[in-house]
Design an enzyme around this catalytic site. Structure first.
Site, short mmCIF file in Angstrom:
data_model
loop_
_atom_site.label_atom_id
_atom_site.label_comp_id
_atom_site.label_asym_id
_atom_site.label_seq_id
_atom_site.Cartn_x
_atom_site.Cartn_y
_atom_site.Cartn_z
N ILE A 75 -9.65 8.98 -2.79
CA ILE A 75 -10.01 8.55 -1.44
C ILE A 75 -9.62 9.65 -0.45
CG2 ILE A 75 -9.83 6.71 0.27
CD1 ILE A 75 -10.92 5.79 -2.45
N THR B 118 -7.95 10.28 2.09
CA THR B 118 -6.79 10.22 2.97
C THR B 118 -6.22 11.62 3.13
OG1 THR B 118 -5.21 9.84 1.18
CG2 THR B 118 -6.26 7.89 2.15
N GLU B 119 -5.51 11.83 4.22
CA GLU B 119 -4.94 13.15 4.48
C GLU B 119 -4.00 13.58 3.36
OE1 GLU B 119 -2.06 15.33 7.84
OE2 GLU B 119 -2.96 13.36 8.23
N ILE C 126 3.33 4.45 -0.72
CA ILE C 126 3.48 5.32 -1.89
C ILE C 126 4.56 6.35 -1.58
CG2 ILE C 126 1.68 6.93 -1.10
CD1 ILE C 126 0.91 7.32 -4.03
N TYR D 73 3.49 9.12 -11.33
CA TYR D 73 2.60 8.23 -10.59
C TYR D 73 1.93 7.24 -11.54
CZ TYR D 73 -1.37 6.93 -7.58
OH TYR D 73 -2.32 6.25 -6.85
N CYS D 74 1.43 7.73 -12.67
CA CYS D 74 0.79 6.87 -13.66
C CYS D 74 1.76 5.80 -14.15
CB CYS D 74 0.32 7.68 -14.86
SG CYS D 74 -1.25 8.53 -14.62
N SER E 195 -4.52 2.15 -8.97
CA SER E 195 -5.30 3.37 -9.13
C SER E 195 -5.95 3.37 -10.51
CB SER E 195 -4.38 4.58 -8.99
OG SER E 195 -5.00 5.77 -9.45
N ASN F 268 0.80 -1.22 0.00
CA ASN F 268 0.00 0.00 0.00
C ASN F 268 0.83 1.27 0.00
OD1 ASN F 268 -2.53 1.67 0.71
ND2 ASN F 268 -1.19 2.04 2.47
#
Length: 291
Positions: free
Chosen positions: A218, A220-221, A120, A183-184, A170, A118
């Site tokens: 999502i 997430t912070e 990143i 990221y992609c 993702s 999970n």
């Protein structure tokens, strides 16, 4: 165009109905006593996944960079009912560290049933690609190569338990998204590697499974801080996301789309109507806030 929109709507409704009415049920007792390693679990989705497994009585190991947060998460896991809870601080930018984490989990847990990948990283910002190579290399290193290193180090233990690998991907790993080039790239690499690995398990008649979670925006912070003022869409619940990820892992489902209705229709239509899909998705970006 009206006909295309009608087709899009029909497919969305049809696949959504199929998704909800064909959902399998999960037996939480099947998880009791299982051994689980979750990376990137000091916050966000990873933290919530740890809590979901803890509620079902699993043995948990959490890992991330922040030692104090890991201690807090491990303590909360025990309160929620985990059979045991361990933690190890690590930097996934170091492949030796990634290998150590997997070995430490196997040693402390006595084996491994679930490897949840999970974490990143990478230094890329949300914005136009300006030719810098460091963010690309960093993203590939942390978001792809360290996943493979962890899998490699844990593979023998997972083979012994006929366990499961869970990979956080993702929508950006299925449909190229602007402003997230590095990221992609890492997510497309994950999709290719783990889809291939899943097929190898099947051809060996192994009961090992690979679940790829194709996630949207999502709450997430980190995600909200990074893109909250750059996209005009609502973030989905990290708690609900974690529950769906754990369910998919336990049921050994090959893929999870969450939120389903926000991702699956676009993935299905990408090859049929690429221009339409791109136009719809591009409308979500607030360009004046993106550099």
């Amino acid at each position: 165009m009206a006909g295309v929109k009608l087709l899009l709507l029909s497919l969305c409704v049809g696949y959504t109905a199929y998704h909800f009415y064909s959902s399998e049920s999960m037996n939480p007792e099947s998880v009791r006593g299982k051994r689980v390693l979750i990376t990137g679990s000091s916050t966000g989705i990873g933290e919530q996944i740890a809590y979901e497994f803890a509620r079902m009585g699993a043995h948990i190991m959490v890992t991330a960079r922040r030692l104090q947060r890991l201690q807090e998460v491990a303590n909360e896991c025990l309160k929620l009912g985990a059979a045991s809870a361990h933690y190890v601080a690590s930097d996934m930018g170091n492949l030796t560290s990634a290998q150590y984490v997997a070995q430490e989990a196997v040693n402390k847990l006595g084996g491994l049933d679930y490897l949840v990948l999970n974490h990143i990283g990478g230094s890329a910002s949300f914005g136009f690609f300006k030719g810098e190579m460091d963010p690309v290399v960093g993203s590939i290193y942390i978001n792809f190569l360290s996943y493979v290193q962890l899998t490699s180090a844990a593979l023998k233990a997972l083979q012994e338990s006929q366990g499961s690998i869970v990979v956080m991907s993702s929508m950006s790993g299925r449909i190229g998204a602007p402003f997230t080039t590095s990221y992609c790239a890492s997510k497309f690499a994950l999709e290719g590697f783990y889809s291939s690995l899943r097929r190898e398990f099947a051809l060996q008649n192994s009961n090992m499974s690979v679940t790829v979670a194709v996630l949207g925006y999502i709450d997430t912070e980190n995600a909200v801080k990074k893109v909250g003022n750059k996209v005009s869409m609502s973030a989905s619940s990290k708690e609900d996301c974690a529950r769906e990820v754990v369910k998919a892992a336990v049921l050994k489902q090959p893929e999870l789309f969450y939120p389903y209705w926000g991702i699956k229709p676009f993935v299905l239509l990408r090859d049929w109507f690429p221009g339409l899909v791109a136009k719809i998705l591009d409308n979500f970006y607030i360009l004046e806030n993106i550099q």
